[in-house]
Design a protein around this motif. Sequence first.
Motif, PDB file in Angstrom:
ATOM      1  N   GLN A   1     -16.021  -2.074   0.103  1.00  0.00           N
ATOM      2  CA  GLN A   1     -17.126  -2.755   0.787  1.00  0.00           C
ATOM      3  C   GLN A   1     -18.088  -3.197  -0.001  1.00  0.00           C
ATOM      4  OE1 GLN A   1     -17.290  -3.230   4.221  1.00  0.00           O
ATOM      5  NE2 GLN A   1     -19.231  -4.455   3.782  1.00  0.00           N
ATOM      6  N   GLN A   2     -18.256  -2.683  -1.206  1.00  0.00           N
ATOM      7  CA  GLN A   2     -19.136  -2.892  -2.193  1.00  0.00           C
ATOM      8  C   GLN A   2     -18.624  -4.201  -3.023  1.00  0.00           C
ATOM      9  OE1 GLN A   2     -19.902  -0.027  -5.396  1.00  0.00           O
ATOM     10  NE2 GLN A   2     -21.299  -1.336  -6.706  1.00  0.00           N
ATOM     11  N   ILE A   3     -17.703  -4.310  -3.261  1.00  0.00           N
ATOM     12  CA  ILE A   3     -16.675  -5.612  -3.765  1.00  0.00           C
ATOM     13  C   ILE A   3     -16.857  -6.762  -2.817  1.00  0.00           C
ATOM     14  CG2 ILE A   3     -14.571  -6.689  -4.524  1.00  0.00           C
ATOM     15  CD1 ILE A   3     -13.591  -3.735  -5.551  1.00  0.00           C
ATOM     16  N   LYS A   4     -16.671  -6.644  -1.506  1.00  0.00           N
ATOM     17  CA  LYS A   4     -16.586  -7.623  -0.405  1.00  0.00           C
ATOM     18  C   LYS A   4     -18.107  -8.172  -0.533  1.00  0.00           C
ATOM     19  CE  LYS A   4     -14.238  -6.862   3.427  1.00  0.00           C
ATOM     20  NZ  LYS A   4     -14.002  -6.349   4.479  1.00  0.00           N
ATOM     21  N   ASN A   5     -19.274  -7.094  -0.626  1.00  0.00           N
ATOM     22  CA  ASN A   5     -20.683  -7.644  -0.576  1.00  0.00           C
ATOM     23  C   ASN A   5     -20.766  -8.458  -1.617  1.00  0.00           C
ATOM     24  OD1 ASN A   5     -20.978  -6.282   1.917  1.00  0.00           O
ATOM     25  ND2 ASN A   5     -21.759  -4.531   1.074  1.00  0.00           N
ATOM     26  N   ASN A   6     -20.311  -8.002  -2.769  1.00  0.00           N
ATOM     27  CA  ASN A   6     -20.616  -8.911  -4.086  1.00  0.00           C
ATOM     28  C   ASN A   6     -20.078 -10.091  -4.059  1.00  0.00           C
ATOM     29  OD1 ASN A   6     -22.266  -6.725  -5.204  1.00  0.00           O
ATOM     30  ND2 ASN A   6     -20.122  -5.873  -6.236  1.00  0.00           N
TER      31      ASN A   6
ATOM     32  N   LEU B   1       0.769  -1.186  -0.113  1.00  0.00           N
ATOM     33  CA  LEU B   1       0.075  -0.056  -0.026  1.00  0.00           C
ATOM     34  C   LEU B   1       0.828   1.240  -0.046  1.00  0.00           C
ATOM     35  CD1 LEU B   1      -2.785  -0.968   2.546  1.00  0.00           C
ATOM     36  CD2 LEU B   1      -2.949  -0.752   0.098  1.00  0.00           C
ATOM     37  N   GLU B   2       2.044   1.280   0.781  1.00  0.00           N
ATOM     38  CA  GLU B   2       2.831   2.233   0.711  1.00  0.00           C
ATOM     39  C   GLU B   2       3.572   2.712  -0.399  1.00  0.00           C
ATOM     40  OE1 GLU B   2       5.394   1.532   3.986  1.00  0.00           O
ATOM     41  OE2 GLU B   2       4.238   2.047   5.482  1.00  0.00           O
ATOM     42  N   ALA B   3       3.785   1.525  -1.183  1.00  0.00           N
ATOM     43  CA  ALA B   3       4.215   1.706  -2.681  1.00  0.00           C
ATOM     44  C   ALA B   3       3.375   2.394  -3.824  1.00  0.00           C
ATOM     45  CB  ALA B   3       4.717   0.341  -3.332  1.00  0.00           C
ATOM     46  N   ILE B   4       2.248   2.531  -3.412  1.00  0.00           N
ATOM     47  CA  ILE B   4       1.057   3.094  -4.202  1.00  0.00           C
ATOM     48  C   ILE B   4       0.840   4.443  -3.887  1.00  0.00           C
ATOM     49  CG2 ILE B   4      -1.260   3.135  -4.983  1.00  0.00           C
ATOM     50  CD1 ILE B   4      -1.352   0.235  -4.159  1.00  0.00           C
ATOM     51  N   PRO B   5       1.073   5.743  -4.873  1.00  0.00           N
ATOM     52  CA  PRO B   5       1.143   7.087  -4.407  1.00  0.00           C
ATOM     53  C   PRO B   5      -0.276   7.293  -3.988  1.00  0.00           C
ATOM     54  CG  PRO B   5       1.158   6.673  -6.851  1.00  0.00           C
ATOM     55  CD  PRO B   5       1.245   5.259  -6.469  1.00  0.00           C
ATOM     56  N   PRO B   6      -0.158   8.383  -2.953  1.00  0.00           N
ATOM     57  CA  PRO B   6      -1.623   8.668  -2.436  1.00  0.00           C
ATOM     58  C   PRO B   6      -2.385   9.475  -3.171  1.00  0.00           C
ATOM     59  CG  PRO B   6       0.264   9.997  -1.348  1.00  0.00           C
ATOM     60  CD  PRO B   6       0.897   8.739  -2.267  1.00  0.00           C
ATOM     61  N   VAL B   7      -3.798   9.137  -3.000  1.00  0.00           N
ATOM     62  CA  VAL B   7      -4.660  10.043  -3.933  1.00  0.00           C
ATOM     63  C   VAL B   7      -5.700  10.912  -2.952  1.00  0.00           C
ATOM     64  CG1 VAL B   7      -6.441  10.192  -5.562  1.00  0.00           C
ATOM     65  CG2 VAL B   7      -4.908   8.417  -5.731  1.00  0.00           C
ATOM     66  N   PRO B   8      -5.306  12.342  -2.800  1.00  0.00           N
ATOM     67  CA  PRO B   8      -6.249  13.221  -1.900  1.00  0.00           C
ATOM     68  C   PRO B   8      -7.686  12.850  -1.913  1.00  0.00           C
ATOM     69  CG  PRO B   8      -4.482  14.459  -3.336  1.00  0.00           C
ATOM     70  CD  PRO B   8      -4.788  13.086  -4.047  1.00  0.00           C
ATOM     71  N   ASP B   9      -7.984  13.019  -0.650  1.00  0.00           N
ATOM     72  CA  ASP B   9      -9.555  12.787  -0.463  1.00  0.00           C
ATOM     73  C   ASP B   9     -10.286  11.487  -1.100  1.00  0.00           C
ATOM     74  OD1 ASP B   9      -9.494  15.238   0.917  1.00  0.00           O
ATOM     75  OD2 ASP B   9      -9.778  16.261  -1.084  1.00  0.00           O
ATOM     76  N   SER B  10      -9.575  10.355  -1.098  1.00  0.00           N
ATOM     77  CA  SER B  10      -9.891   9.141  -1.755  1.00  0.00           C
ATOM     78  C   SER B  10     -10.227   8.098  -0.846  1.00  0.00           C
ATOM     79  CB  SER B  10      -8.737   8.899  -2.960  1.00  0.00           C
ATOM     80  OG  SER B  10      -7.744   8.498  -2.211  1.00  0.00           O
ATOM     81  N   GLU B  11      -9.858   8.432   0.509  1.00  0.00           N
ATOM     82  CA  GLU B  11      -9.736   7.343   1.467  1.00  0.00           C
ATOM     83  C   GLU B  11     -11.271   6.768   1.635  1.00  0.00           C
ATOM     84  OE1 GLU B  11      -8.219   4.481   3.679  1.00  0.00           O
ATOM     85  OE2 GLU B  11      -7.002   6.001   2.541  1.00  0.00           O
ATOM     86  N   GLU B  12     -12.499   7.777   1.506  1.00  0.00           N
ATOM     87  CA  GLU B  12     -13.803   7.162   1.788  1.00  0.00           C
ATOM     88  C   GLU B  12     -14.207   6.646   0.280  1.00  0.00           C
ATOM     89  OE1 GLU B  12     -18.084   9.309   2.685  1.00  0.00           O
ATOM     90  OE2 GLU B  12     -16.241  10.553   2.663  1.00  0.00           O
ATOM     91  N   GLN B  13     -13.736   7.185  -0.810  1.00  0.00           N
ATOM     92  CA  GLN B  13     -14.324   6.201  -1.867  1.00  0.00           C
ATOM     93  C   GLN B  13     -13.627   4.941  -1.898  1.00  0.00           C
ATOM     94  OE1 GLN B  13     -12.862   8.463  -5.502  1.00  0.00           O
ATOM     95  NE2 GLN B  13     -13.741   6.801  -6.916  1.00  0.00           N
ATOM     96  N   ILE B  14     -12.547   4.884  -1.560  1.00  0.00           N
ATOM     97  CA  ILE B  14     -11.645   3.502  -1.595  1.00  0.00           C
ATOM     98  C   ILE B  14     -12.756   2.487  -0.538  1.00  0.00           C
ATOM     99  CG2 ILE B  14      -9.730   2.311  -0.823  1.00  0.00           C
ATOM    100  CD1 ILE B  14      -8.015   4.686  -1.851  1.00  0.00           C
ATOM    101  N   GLN B  15     -13.087   2.888   0.532  1.00  0.00           N
ATOM    102  CA  GLN B  15     -13.736   2.024   1.496  1.00  0.00           C
ATOM    103  C   GLN B  15     -14.835   1.676   0.954  1.00  0.00           C
ATOM    104  OE1 GLN B  15     -12.382   0.843   4.359  1.00  0.00           O
ATOM    105  NE2 GLN B  15     -10.459   1.961   3.847  1.00  0.00           N
ATOM    106  N   GLN B  16     -15.657   2.512   0.377  1.00  0.00           N
ATOM    107  CA  GLN B  16     -16.910   2.388  -0.162  1.00  0.00           C
ATOM    108  C   GLN B  16     -16.711   1.285  -1.419  1.00  0.00           C
ATOM    109  OE1 GLN B  16     -18.623   5.928  -1.673  1.00  0.00           O
ATOM    110  NE2 GLN B  16     -19.161   6.703   0.737  1.00  0.00           N
ATOM    111  N   THR B  17     -15.943   1.191  -2.076  1.00  0.00           N
ATOM    112  CA  THR B  17     -15.687   0.663  -3.148  1.00  0.00           C
ATOM    113  C   THR B  17     -15.216  -0.827  -2.576  1.00  0.00           C
ATOM    114  OG1 THR B  17     -14.810   2.383  -4.740  1.00  0.00           O
ATOM    115  CG2 THR B  17     -14.333   0.138  -5.347  1.00  0.00           C
TER     116      THR B  17
END
Length: 898
Positions: free
Chosen positions: A880-885, A862-878
């Motif tokens: 969660q949605q994949i895990k639900n599927n 995860l640290e090797a991937i460059p950070p994306v500002p204000d993307s944490e909530e979007q990442i968590q939603q995505t």
Amino acid sequence: MVNPNRPVVTGLSPKEGPPGTRVTIRGEFLGSKASDLVGLTICGCDCLLSAEWKSDKKIIARTGAAKGKGDIIVTTRMGGVGTSTVQFRAYYETIGPMKESAVWIEESPMQSLAWGRRSLAPTGYIQEDPLGLSIEGNDKKFPEDLRDIFPEGSGDLSQENFLPGWFLLENHHATSFEDLKAGLSYLRRRVESQKEGQLSFLKSNAGSVMDQLDTLMALRDRVTQDSKLHGKDQVKDLEKAITNSIDASQELFKDVLARKEKADATRAALSALSRHKFLFCLPNSVEKSAAKNEFDIVVNDYARVKNLFGKTEVPIFMKVLEEVDMKILNIRQQLHSKVKEMPQGVEQQKKLVKALISLEAQQAGTSVASMLVIADPAWDAIESRAKYLEDTFLKTYEQYTHKETNPTEPKSRADPNATPNRVQFCEEMTEIAASQLPDLWRLGQAYFTGELRGAGQPKPGNFKRIILTVIEQFCVYLKAALLPSGNQRSLLAGSMKGLPTWPATSLSLNYLITWLPHCLRYVRVSYATLIRLDLPGEALDIVSKFIDELRLYCLSTILKKANEKVKKLHEKELWEFAVPDFAGATALPSKLEEILTEAIEDAQTLCLTPEVRETSLLEPHSDGQREMSKRFQEILGTFCGVIETLALQRSDEDPQQAPMLSQLIGFPAALLQQQMSGDKSWGSSITWEQRLLCCLSNCIYCNKIFFPKLGGMFTKHNYPVPTIAIENSRSTVNTLFSSLLDMYVEHKSDPLVGTIEPSMYIGRFQWDQVGASDKLSPYAHECCDNLVSVYSEIFSISPVLLRPVLQPIVQTVAEELARLMTCVQKFNVNGALQAKVDIHVIRDAARVYSNETAKSFFVEALEAIPPVPDSEEQIQQTVQQIKNNMRLQLMCLQVVDP
């Protein structure tokens, strides 16, 4: 407790007599056969040598040199020392002129008690009563034995030890006192009359004297008249005529008288020969008795002749005695040779030794005694019996080794069920020891108790060495036949020249293994026979030590046979789950337990259970315990090798991995179909990976449950638990588990990890050209599917293996993802978001099976991937949605303790 078979003497005929009297003994329980009679004493004198057993109620024997009254004691094997209800009185006879005797008696005329008178018939002399009394009314014998009342006296008037009391009780016990007084007066008158002398004789016979004087006067007158009538030489012619008549008569009867004298001399010689026939016939009679092996008769006859003629000075008797002594000397030589002849029964040998000792003692002091000196015949008998026993052992050994090297039939035609030569040798050796060793011991005991002791001193040390040597040789020969050459440690310390070795051409000892218990049983039977003899402990310890070695070897062979069975267990593995409480464990451990149980029970029956005077084979720190622990550890090690063999056993005929549902590695379709159909049978369709998982399950089951449980088998039979062997085997199986686990992990993780990178960059995928997406990347999806596939394969065999297998696989996947993310040169925003979503989903899916190293690799990725500002909530939603599927797919990976 009184022995019901105790001998009892109830009758005797005659009841008195001098030494050598032939007596008939009657009673009850006098022995069932001649060999049962082991002792006979009459008045305290041993008469066994002369005893002649007739039946269980009758014995004939001759009395010995005893005196006085005594019991008749019979001793038998079954009844022991007996009792007597009658007694025998022994006495020494006084030989008179009217008594038949085997000794020479100088006969002389007996003097009458009357003064100046001489008996005209000395051979017909009858002693008149000195008291002048009649013996009428005294015919009945005095009720008591006068010899017991007057032991040193006699009732014979001619003897120096004459006692008046004896004479009165013997001849006048019924005479009245008044008659005895009158008899005394008569005796006194006779004595006084004898004292008066010649004058009193003339006075009492005056008439007769006067008549004799008148006769003499008449003779004188007649002679005077004849002288006047015929002259003074009146008898000259008569004398001449008488002389001529005498000469003529002597000439006439000279030949007749010579023949008469010769006949009288011959008659006298024949009379002497007839009277002393026993002496003159003895040289021939002893030879005949010796030829018939009737040496007791020889001993009795020689003792009798020595007693009767031992001190004679008659030349002819001395000459015959010298001849008898030479015959006895030859018989002693024969006896000595017969004593050393083998084989023969111990009772016969004892009888010969007794006869030899008796003859030697009787011949001592004679002129021929120094011509043959036998120091100790009993010891010679012991040595000859011991030598015969040793030679019998050697001959038996050579006989059976010759059979081994020169078989009568070729091996191809030999009967496989026939008793091996080694076993036959063991049977015969034990039978020889059980039958002949007791005879040697009983002969020695008779020697040391004094029954057979001669003039020599006893040799207890030498006899002990003989017994020890014989027993040691017995054990050494059996060791050579029954034990491997490495176990044949000699006990003889150099007493045998070269230890015996069984021929190397014989059948393998493996063929003998099934016969070892049979041989052990034979050795134990002979050992029990030796114990009953009350041998010294040092001698019994030799056989006991050999039995312990044989028991130990028997135990070792039983466990070796069990080990051979364990080696073939891989052929019996059916891959059936047989442990309800431990998934994945097959019936293989239970089959091992059956083999071990059977081996321990066989060992307990055949060698572990101690018998008389045997110690426990499994005592702490003993050779038996060390052997048991060693063999037990070998068996468990072999079992671990069987598990390893089954795990590594692969062939082209093994079922192949079923087609995958995904592109590279996915859930096995065949296994899915099997689970959906509910088929629980494996059959021949089990794959190598599934067999490997079963082997891993067996390793865990053996380490945690089965191996520790094996100690209960020993506790059940009260044997010490081989804790060290069990712990070492647990360590071995644990090492095997680690090795097999690495193999399975490598087999599963290498293709799984190898598909991540190709799947990630399939279709010329670039992280800096990723478009917006709310789905999981194909490579991440495949990675999850592959983990689920591995999980499913493990779970279907043994859920216990999930964590040990999946943890290293997840760690390898995390490490690979960290490497791939680190190697990406450029991410666009969507690419960075997609990479974070993929890593988060894989990390969360494998969270239960992630160790600290795997977690650190996920963080690194995860640290090797460059950070994306204000993307944490979007990442968590995505995420969660994949895990639900994918919740049904990922649900199995979320169970903490399946």
